[in-house]
Scaffold this active site. Structure first.
Site, PDB file in Angstrom:
ATOM      1  N   GLU A  50      -3.433   4.241  -7.992  1.00 57.48           N
ATOM      2  CA  GLU A  50      -4.383   5.306  -7.646  1.00 57.48           C
ATOM      3  C   GLU A  50      -3.931   6.654  -8.204  1.00 57.48           C
ATOM      4  OE1 GLU A  50      -7.282   4.991  -6.640  1.00 57.48           O
ATOM      5  OE2 GLU A  50      -7.226   2.898  -6.038  1.00 57.48           O
ATOM      6  N   TYR A 133      -8.189  11.255  -0.598  1.00 52.52           N
ATOM      7  CA  TYR A 133      -8.553  10.068  -1.376  1.00 52.52           C
ATOM      8  C   TYR A 133      -7.408   9.050  -1.434  1.00 52.52           C
ATOM      9  CZ  TYR A 133      -9.432   6.934  -5.146  1.00 52.52           C
ATOM     10  OH  TYR A 133      -9.581   5.784  -5.858  1.00 52.52           O
ATOM     11  N   ASP A 151     -13.549   9.780  -4.300  1.00 57.61           N
ATOM     12  CA  ASP A 151     -13.066  10.598  -5.415  1.00 57.61           C
ATOM     13  C   ASP A 151     -14.270  11.220  -6.130  1.00 57.61           C
ATOM     14  OD1 ASP A 151     -14.230   8.524  -6.745  1.00 57.61           O
ATOM     15  OD2 ASP A 151     -12.474   7.999  -7.936  1.00 57.61           O
TER      16      ASP A 151
END
Ligand code: SF4
Length: 375
Positions: A50, A133, A151
């Site tokens: 991520e 996020y 996001d």
């Protein structure tokens, strides 16, 4: 994000939750991309992927992800990695601050959490570099918690679905959209409603997050390219029904990006190249650079600058101009290759280095801002 009691009372928009989510999850099962970080899901692997995927396309991340994990397979290995090695592993991904924050977070994970990523949203959110996020992505994908990972791509999809005519770059609008996303998450019981389950088996929020990410990556594309005719949510989408998807979301940045001219001096004796380590604080902190000066230097000014660094100049040739955009700053770069007599490494000032070309590519991480001036 997670919600408090007040937020839980917000009205649920549209008919989501059952019909729409089933359609969305069916689309994802059919068309989700096979990506390395989805093959084996652990909290650490989710986290690394991520962070890499922020500001960087999945196709680029593919080239780095396995190599990074092979060398730094655990939070402890990341915490113990040297800054130079970490920068080298990160070279080409850009936004180096992400890597240094990751190392800081890894140190906290080792010191406070026994080397394992914490299992609750609040503790994840408190780690360095973990925003809403990232905390939600790890919480949902790795631990099955009910958290919506929103996001920029999801903001775009949500702004179109609900025809949000406000600026999604404002924190107020983004917060509202995150709350809506949370309300749209399926409960564990209605997540897949008896159909075939996908990768995050039993993790309803994770499946939903992934499905929305796929929708943003493959169908609800930015600018003028949403493929509404192929979209599993088109029947529920207000922007699609009203023909305004292409102009949404509204993104008005209040950020004024500064413009700056710099001249890069690629100083070489024909075998070695002069590098400088930047200061430990500020832009590109601690990374290597070719010597450079503010402004667009003439040949005479460039020659004088190199002489002031202690070298006599044999010859000088102009290099092609380049441009590099940071978050707050744009560099307009010009450059010279400056040939000097043999460089004596033992006599270099502090924070200067003179690797050969081979050593430079193997051992030194040069930020993308100077990429155009690599030999
Ligand atoms: S219908 Fe079109 S605008 Fe709406 S979510 Fe789908 S792709 Fe995006």
């Amino acid at each position: 994000m997670m919600m408090n009691k007040e937020q839980e009372k917000l009205p649920l928009p549209l008919l989501f939750r059952q019909e729409a989510n089933e359609s969305l999850l069916a689309f994802c099962r059919e068309s989700a991309r096979d990506l390395p970080w989805r093959r084996s899901v652990t909290p650490y692997r989710v986290w690394i992927s991520e962070i890499m995927l922020q500001q960087t396309r999945a196709e680029v991340v593919r080239r780095y992800y396995d190599r990074f994990l092979a060398e730094l397979p655990t939070p402890r290995a990341l915490a113990e990695a040297s800054d130079d090695r970490l920068a080298k592993l990160w070279e080409g991904l850009g936004y180096y601050r992400r890597a240094s924050l990751m190392k800081r977070a890894a140190c906290v994970i080792v010191e406070k959490h026994g080397g394992e990523l914490p299992r609750d949203y609040a503790s994840l959110r408190a780690l360095p570099g973990f925003g809403d996020y990232t905390a939600a992505a790890v919480a949902s994908f790795a631990y099955g918690l009910r958290a919506a990972a929103v996001d920029g791509n999801l903001l775009r999809v949500l702004a179109r679905l609900f025809r949000v005519e406000e600026n999604v770059l404002s924190s107020k609008t983004a917060k509202t959209l995150r709350e809506i996303a949370y309300r749209m998450l399926p409960d564990a019981k209605d997540g897949t409603s008896g159909g075939e389950r996908y990768l995050y088996d039993g993790y309803a929020a994770a499946e939903w997050n992934q499905a929305m990410m796929e929708l943003g990556a493959q169908i609800c594309l930015p600018n003028t390219q949403p493929k509404c005719e192929k979209c599993p949510l088109s029947a529920y989408c207000i922007a699609c029904a009203e023909g305004c998807a292409e102009r949404l979301p509204i993104r008005e940045s209040t950020l004024k990006r500064k413009e700056e001219a710099r001249t890069v001096l690629r100083v070489t004796d024909g075998e070695r190249y002069l590098l400088h380590r930047r200061a430990e604080k500020g832009l590109l902190a601690g990374l290597f650079e070719f010597p450079n000066k503010e402004g667009t230097l003439s040949e005479d000014e460039a020659k004088k600058a190199v002489e002031e660094m202690g070298f006599s100049v044999k010859s000088l040739r102009a290099l092609a101009p380049a441009r590099h955009v940071f978050t707050h700053l744009t560099w307009h770069l010009s450059g010279y290759e400056v040939t000097v007599p043999p460089i004596d490494r033992a006599a270099l000032p502090e924070d200067f280095f003179a690797p050969t070309k081979e050593e430079l590519y193997r051992d030194y991480s040069i930020p993308g801002a100077f990429g155009a001036y690599k030999p």
